[in-house]
Design a protein around this motif. Structure first.
Motif: not given
Ligand code: UDX
Length: 451
Positions: A137-141, A169-175, A186-191, A363-370
């Motif tokens: 969540c801090s990454i999105y923030w 790069y590959s450690d970041l959330p896919s969004f 991504l928009a809903a997360i950042l909102e 990991p597949q997508w979203s927060d999973q790589p991190t």
């Protein structure tokens, strides 16, 4: 406590398995401490919730008959949920207004930012619940703060952010790494970050010890309270009434079959494979996983939800059990399970940590790589697979990682760390633990406003 002195917290969950589970758990923890707690989720999913200590109320996403699958797109779904959901959430507050237990706080899923407006409308507390780690969540923030901008270049050496280890790069959330793939999520997360100053608490399904550096960094910025792991108390050696399982399963489980099968296997011998409730695994990848499992020459249970038809018949043979859904915690807690091949969804990662099972992160997508990165490098409770240039994990690679975790050079250290984190997890939710204390503080404040 008199009935009319009880606070009443309405916990609002996005209707997906990985969201309902932690919200329902949070509601149960509040109820176990004397508060009235009610879980609200959509008409379509609410029927899957069986809770004895918590009330359950339906809200509408506008697709009462079929849920998300009925919506033409993610954007349309989220938009409809906001419009119809706000109205139907307000109806619940009105329903209790003249009762002995009026609602005095809404705790809402971080994908449903609009719920804070409903809390404001009735002048009650509003709290955000993260179902991802605080680190993610801090990454999105940081993106919202403009610390770094999207898209991130694939060639970057690393992104350095406060409280986190350097992230490639590959450690970041896919969004974040591929923002164009899921713009609506991504928009809903950042909102939500735009309204942070209107929120009374930010809760996170995690615990302070697990993300200690990050928690220190964020304290001045968010009203953050770590309240996890939000895993049924029976699995954390606690006894809370009505809390021996999550109590919400969107699919029918084959747990009896799994337990009987596991009972016949030696201790720590079985690989448990699951990619959660949302991942869509390509046929080619499934074949490679099957090859890797076969090569490992160990017994395995594979939850192949929606992908069973992509598996060759008789894949498991004697060694493997393929099921469509199970009680994951029951399987992870079984003494025969010695390795967990996981997509690293946040609930699954916390469950693996809480039950002390060494992990192989795929990991597949979203927060999973991190999450997979931290599992390997920070908490050191497993290893993460390397994908080939086509983005596929080969059977050889999977087999290598399973070996590493189960009896390779690092395996002893991984097992020691897994046992250590299990103890930390249990401690945090026990009396006097960090998450337990945070929940108590919240309750005190809720009750004070009541007086
Ligand atoms: C996704 C994200 O990956 C996750 O990080 C996010 O926070 C929520 O959305 P999902 O892919 O479903 O969730 O994974 P996860 O968060 O791990 O949740 C899956 C849940 O389903 C877990 O609580 C797990 O115990 C449960 N499960 C899984 C079962 O009960 N049975 C199964 O067979 C498989």
């Amino acid at each position: 406590m008199e009935e009319n002195q009880r606070g009443h917290v309405l916990v609002v969950a996005y209707p997906a398995q990985g969201h309902i589970n932690p919200h329902l758990q949070f509601a149960k923890r509040l109820a176990s401490k004397g508060l009235k707690a009610t879980l609200a989720t959509t008409h379509y999913t609410v029927k899957s919730v069986q809770a004895t200590t918590v009330g359950v109320e339906p809200i509408s996403d506008g697709f009462d008959k079929g849920g998300f699958k009925q919506a033409p797109s993610v954007e349309a779904y989220l938009q409809s949920f906001e419009q119809v959901g706000s109205r139907t959430l307000a109806d619940i507050i009105v329903k209790y207004q003249n009762s002995d237990t009026p609602v005095n706080c809404i705790v809402y899923d971080s994908l449903l930012s609009w719920a804070i407006d409903v809390a404001k409308q009735f002048d009650i507390y509003g709290a955000l619940m993260f179902t991802n780690s605080a680190s993610v969540c801090s990454i999105y923030w940081q993106i919202h703060q403009g610390v770094f901008t999207l898209p991130v270049k694939q060639e970057i050496e690393a992104v350095s952010l406060p409280g986190l280890p350097p992230l490639g790069y590959s450690d970041l959330p896919s969004f974040v790494a591929q923002p164009a793939n899921h713009p609506a999520y991504l928009a809903a997360i950042l909102e939500k970050w735009g309204i942070l100053n209107e929120i009374d608490w930010v809760f996170c399904n995690s615990f302070e010890e697990l993300e200690s550096e990050l928690v220190k960094t964020m304290l001045g910025h968010w009203p953050l309270k770590m309240v996890g792991p939000l895993v049924p108390s029976a699995y954390l050696d606690q006894q809370i009434e009505g809390d021996s399982a999550y109590g919400a399963s969107l699919w029918k489980s084959t747990s009896d079959q799994c337990t009987k099968w596991l009972d016949r296997k030696p201790e720590n011998s079985v690989i448990y494979v699951s990619f959660g409730s949302m991942a869509n695994i390509a046929s080619k990848q499934i074949e490679e996983i099957a090859r890797g499992l076969k090569a490992s020459n160990r017994p395995f249970i594979w939850v192949a939800r929606d992908t069973e038809n992509k598996l060759s018949p008789g894949l498991g043979g004697e060694a493997g059990l393929v099921v469509s859904w199970c009680n994951q915690l029951e399987v992870l807690a079984h003494q025969s399970v010695g390795c967990y091949v996981t997509h690293c969804g946040w609930n699954s990662t916390l469950e693996g940590l809480s039950l002390g099972v060494p992990m192989v992160g795929v990991p597949q997508w979203s927060d999973q790589p991190t999450n997979a990165k931290f599992t390997e490098d920070l908490w050191k409770v497993g290893v993460r697979v390397k994908k080939n240039e086509e983005g596929i994990v080969t059977g050889e690679e999977l087999n290598k990682c399973i070996k590493e975790v189960m009896d390779g050079e690092k395996s002893e250290e991984i097992k020691r760390n897994s046992a250590k984190w299990r103890e930390f997890a249990k401690k945090s939710v026990s009396v006097g633990g960090s998450s337990d204390g945070n929940i108590n503080e919240f309750i005190e404040k809720i009750l004070k406003r009541e007086e």
